[in-house]
Design an enzyme around this catalytic site. Structure first.
Site, PDB file in Angstrom:
ATOM      1  CB  SER A 139     -30.280  21.157 -22.406  1.00 51.44           C
ATOM      2  OG  SER A 139     -30.679  22.454 -22.017  1.00 51.44           O
ATOM      3  CE1 TYR A 199     -34.046  21.494 -26.201  1.00 46.97           C
ATOM      4  CE2 TYR A 199     -33.728  23.009 -24.364  1.00 46.97           C
ATOM      5  CZ  TYR A 199     -33.207  22.223 -25.384  1.00 46.97           C
ATOM      6  OH  TYR A 199     -31.846  22.183 -25.577  1.00 46.97           O
TER       7      TYR A 199
HETATM    8  C1  8X3 Z   1     -30.348  25.315 -24.077  1.00 48.15           C
HETATM    9  C2  8X3 Z   1     -30.537  25.890 -22.723  1.00 48.15           C
HETATM   10  O1  8X3 Z   1     -31.991  27.407 -21.273  1.00 48.15           O
HETATM   11  O2  8X3 Z   1     -32.442  27.456 -23.664  1.00 48.15           O
HETATM   12  O3  8X3 Z   1     -30.410  23.949 -24.101  1.00 48.15           O
HETATM   13  O4  8X3 Z   1     -33.089  25.568 -22.350  1.00 48.15           O
HETATM   14  S1  8X3 Z   1     -32.098  26.595 -22.523  1.00 48.15           S
END
Ligand code: 8X3
Length: 262
Positions: A142, A155
């Site tokens: 990502s 995340y």
């Molecule tokens: C997805 C991109 O910007 O939501 O992996 O982290 S974000």
């Protein structure tokens, strides 16, 4: 007279795609099947996999990448079924958008377990089969693995971890004919990514993409996967960042029409 026919017909390539039942995973299954590849879609949800198999003719294996026994069984069944040329580590996800000072420890652990340890588990388990074919390992990370954003730390930390695992593996495999490819998507409007992040809150999930002129689609990332794994074998696309035109960075997003046509 010299024959122009090869001595043997080329062997059909076979890919394994985790998180294969929806979003980028399912789109990748479709893209590789359209290329004539055999594809094994791996995911937890049998019904979705069965529908994808009926649509695309892919093989399916129900498995949870966060579970040792499940992955062992899955890999035994996958390798019994034939060669493995490509592993696409796509299973992953975000949980919440909490500031660090209020973050939920359980969500951080769950994201690390899925995005980092789950990816490691599948990679370790399939590496012997991939070594036999001089295969490719694709990590769908990502842009969150490249830059932080407010509320994203749990995340982001897990995606930095996954990216570091990919980069380290690439270093460790130098001297062997395997490719390690990282594809880092920015904003992709999939059916479930934001819905899962916001625990089923459809309104909040839809708000992420509101007034954004053409976020990426799962098919855009699937095409990146297809391209990278079908390049000549001496070419390793090390890291590919893919964002929609509307997005300049994790915290820089245009709202409203951009005035262009695809
Ligand atoms: C997805 C991109 O910007 O939501 O992996 O982290 S974000």
């Amino acid at each position: 007279m010299t024959s122009t026919q090869p001595a043997t017909l080329p062997t059909t390539k076979r890919a394994v795609v985790t998180g294969g039942s929806s979003g980028i995973g399912a789109a990748t299954v479709r893209a590789l099947r359209a290329q004539g590849w055999d594809v094994v879609a791996v995911a937890r949800r049998a019904e979705r996999l069965e529908a994808l198999a009926a649509e695309t003719g892919c093989e399916i294996v129900v498995a949870d990448v966060t579970n040792d026994d499940s992955v062992t069984q899955a890999v035994t069944s996958i390798t019994a079924g034939g060669r493995v040329d490509v592993l696409v580590n796509n299973a992953g996800g975000a949980l919440g958008l909490d500031r660090v000072d209020g973050a939920d420890l359980g969500k951080w652990s769950a994201m690390y377990e899925l995005n980092v340890v789950g990816t490691l588990r599948m990679t370790q388990a399939l590496l012997p089969a991939l070594r036999e074919t001089a295969g490719d390992i694709v990590f769908i990370t990502s842009t969150a693995g490249h830059e932080p954003y407010e509320g994203g730390a749990g995340y982001v930390a897990s995606k930095y971890g996954e990216r570091v695992a990919a980069r380290t593996l690439r270093l460790e495999l130098v001297g062997e004919p395997l490719r390690v490819i990282e594809i880092a998507p920015g904003m992709v409007h999939t059916e479930e990514f934001s819905l899962v992040r916001f625990d089923g809150d459809a309104e909040r999930a839809a708000g992420v993409y509101e007034n954004v002129d053409r976020p990426l689609l799962a098919e855009d990332i699937a095409e990146a996967v297809r391209w990278t794994v079908t390049l000549p074998k001496h070419v390793n696309i090390d890291t590919m960042i893919v964002r929609p035109v509307a997005q300049g960075g994790a915290t820089k997003l245009a709202k409203g029409p951009l005035g262009f046509q695809d």
